[in-house]
Design a protein around this motif. Structure first.
Motif, mmCIF file in Angstrom:
data_model
loop_
_atom_site.group_PDB
_atom_site.id
_atom_site.type_symbol
_atom_site.label_atom_id
_atom_site.label_comp_id
_atom_site.label_asym_id
_atom_site.label_seq_id
_atom_site.Cartn_x
_atom_site.Cartn_y
_atom_site.Cartn_z
ATOM 1 N N MET A 281 22.173 21.577 57.900
ATOM 2 C CA MET A 281 20.862 22.183 57.722
ATOM 3 C C MET A 281 19.800 21.099 57.565
ATOM 4 O O MET A 281 20.058 20.060 56.960
ATOM 5 C CB MET A 281 20.875 23.077 56.488
ATOM 6 C CG MET A 281 21.748 24.310 56.618
ATOM 7 S SD MET A 281 21.608 25.388 55.179
ATOM 8 C CE MET A 281 22.805 26.647 55.636
ATOM 9 N N PRO A 282 18.600 21.323 58.096
ATOM 10 C CA PRO A 282 17.555 20.303 58.022
ATOM 11 C C PRO A 282 17.036 20.126 56.607
ATOM 12 O O PRO A 282 17.081 21.043 55.787
ATOM 13 C CB PRO A 282 16.462 20.864 58.936
ATOM 14 C CG PRO A 282 16.677 22.339 58.901
ATOM 15 C CD PRO A 282 18.155 22.538 58.810
ATOM 16 N N LYS A 283 16.543 18.928 56.316
ATOM 17 C CA LYS A 283 15.918 18.671 55.026
ATOM 18 C C LYS A 283 14.540 19.326 55.016
ATOM 19 O O LYS A 283 13.757 19.155 55.938
ATOM 20 C CB LYS A 283 15.784 17.168 54.782
ATOM 21 C CG LYS A 283 15.257 16.809 53.400
ATOM 22 C CD LYS A 283 15.203 15.305 53.244
ATOM 23 C CE LYS A 283 14.738 14.942 51.836
ATOM 24 N NZ LYS A 283 13.389 15.455 51.537
ATOM 25 N N LEU A 284 14.261 20.086 53.969
ATOM 26 C CA LEU A 284 13.015 20.836 53.913
ATOM 27 C C LEU A 284 11.910 20.008 53.282
ATOM 28 O O LEU A 284 12.118 19.322 52.282
ATOM 29 C CB LEU A 284 13.214 22.129 53.109
ATOM 30 C CG LEU A 284 14.293 23.093 53.624
ATOM 31 C CD1 LEU A 284 14.369 24.314 52.723
ATOM 32 C CD2 LEU A 284 14.016 23.500 55.060
ATOM 33 N N ASP A 285 10.704 20.085 53.857
ATOM 34 C CA ASP A 285 9.539 19.416 53.282
ATOM 35 C C ASP A 285 9.059 20.184 52.059
ATOM 36 O O ASP A 285 9.235 21.393 51.944
ATOM 37 C CB ASP A 285 8.414 19.339 54.320
ATOM 38 C CG ASP A 285 8.777 18.424 55.487
ATOM 39 O OD1 ASP A 285 9.466 17.425 55.254
ATOM 40 O OD2 ASP A 285 8.369 18.734 56.620
ATOM 41 N N SER A 286 8.417 19.466 51.133
ATOM 42 C CA SER A 286 7.927 20.069 49.898
ATOM 43 C C SER A 286 6.417 20.265 49.943
ATOM 44 O O SER A 286 5.684 19.429 50.484
ATOM 45 C CB SER A 286 8.287 19.183 48.697
ATOM 46 O OG SER A 286 9.683 19.083 48.551
ATOM 47 N N PHE B 299 10.486 25.846 53.712
ATOM 48 C CA PHE B 299 10.010 24.672 52.982
ATOM 49 C C PHE B 299 10.350 24.811 51.508
ATOM 50 O O PHE B 299 10.834 25.871 51.057
ATOM 51 C CB PHE B 299 8.486 24.529 53.148
ATOM 52 C CG PHE B 299 7.704 25.744 52.718
ATOM 53 C CD1 PHE B 299 7.146 25.825 51.448
ATOM 54 C CD2 PHE B 299 7.511 26.815 53.590
ATOM 55 C CE1 PHE B 299 6.444 26.949 51.049
ATOM 56 C CE2 PHE B 299 6.799 27.945 53.199
ATOM 57 C CZ PHE B 299 6.263 28.011 51.924
ATOM 58 N N ILE B 300 10.107 23.757 50.731
ATOM 59 C CA ILE B 300 10.274 23.776 49.283
ATOM 60 C C ILE B 300 8.906 23.965 48.642
ATOM 61 O O ILE B 300 7.963 23.250 48.977
ATOM 62 C CB ILE B 300 10.913 22.476 48.762
ATOM 63 C CG1 ILE B 300 12.291 22.244 49.400
ATOM 64 C CG2 ILE B 300 11.031 22.505 47.238
ATOM 65 C CD1 ILE B 300 13.325 23.288 49.057
ATOM 66 N N TYR B 301 8.825 24.930 47.739
ATOM 67 C CA TYR B 301 7.571 25.210 47.041
ATOM 68 C C TYR B 301 7.774 25.018 45.542
ATOM 69 O O TYR B 301 8.707 25.581 44.960
ATOM 70 C CB TYR B 301 7.116 26.637 47.330
ATOM 71 C CG TYR B 301 5.936 27.112 46.517
ATOM 72 C CD1 TYR B 301 4.750 26.381 46.472
ATOM 73 C CD2 TYR B 301 5.996 28.306 45.792
ATOM 74 C CE1 TYR B 301 3.665 26.827 45.723
ATOM 75 C CE2 TYR B 301 4.911 28.759 45.056
ATOM 76 C CZ TYR B 301 3.755 28.006 45.020
ATOM 77 O OH TYR B 301 2.686 28.438 44.280
ATOM 78 N N SER B 302 6.925 24.210 44.932
ATOM 79 C CA SER B 302 7.004 23.939 43.495
ATOM 80 C C SER B 302 6.061 24.866 42.746
ATOM 81 O O SER B 302 4.869 24.929 43.060
ATOM 82 C CB SER B 302 6.633 22.484 43.208
ATOM 83 O OG SER B 302 7.521 21.600 43.852
#
Length: 210
Positions: A1-6, A20-23
């Motif tokens: 799986m691809p690395k997700l951008d934050s 994506f990654i959401y903080s």
């Protein structure tokens, strides 16, 4: 799986990525989002699968998508949320409140966008939620929540129709359907599966060019 951008801003993530990654509130969520509630449009499962390596995964699905009189209109289906529950994916049922007139087809709208403020409140709720995806998703499909989000969607499409001078599908019938399926879970299941069968039958009668 691809690395997700934050991304620190939900709107930025949705506009820039399909997953994506959401903080939010000190927690990281692996987020995917659906263009339409219909499972056969825009390959939504691929977006969800890209988040499965993460511990807390969320997918955003519009309760309704109306593309205007010349386009399609799709509603959220019970089985869609059930499948996300099996994958332990938390579902946030959202709604669109922005759109543009299609440059190619004047009786359709395009570039629809979620109400991001509403989505952010749901992520804040989720950041302190203690139970699993099963219980969260049941709450999202509760009569009160379906009715509330459905009304917001109808109100938004009513405004979009006036602002763009665009005829939508019958919004009164859309609200009636949302009210009907919000009455109880069994009605939602039955209605959803009837609509799925009708869609499958239409596709079986269609000659695909490929």
């Amino acid at each position: 799986m691809p690395k997700l951008d934050s991304f620190d801003y939900l709107e930025e993530g949705i506009r820039g990525r399909t997953s994506f990654i959401y903080s939010c509130e000190g927690q990281n969520f692996a987020v995917s989002w659906w263009v339409s509630p219909k499972r056969t449009r825009s390959y939504p499962y691929a977006r969800v699968y890209n988040t499965l390596q993460s511990q807390k995964r969320v997918t955003i699905i519009p309760i309704l998508k109306d593309e205007g009189k010349g386009g399609d209109r799709d509603f959220l289906q019970w089985d869609t949320v059930s499948f996300m529950t099996l994958l332990q994916v938390y579902v946030i049922v959202g709604y669109y409140d922005k759109a543009d007139v299609s440059p190619r087809e004047k009786d359709k709208v395009t570039s629809q966008e979620f109400n991001y403020a509403y989505l952010e409140t749901k992520f804040k709720e989720l950041s302190s939620y203690q139970s699993d995806a099963y219980h969260w998703n049941l709450e999202q499909l509760s009569a009160s929540n379906i009715e509330k989000v459905g009304r917001k969607a109808i109100e938004s499409y009513t405004r979009i129709s006036k602002e763009l001078n665009m005829e939508m599908h019958d919004l009164g019938l859309a609200m009636k359907r949302i009210s009907d399926i919000s009455k109880n879970a069994e009605e939602f299941k039955r209605s959803s599966r009837e609509m799925s069968m009708m869609a499958q039958n239409r596709e079986l009668r269609t000659v695909q060019p490929r």
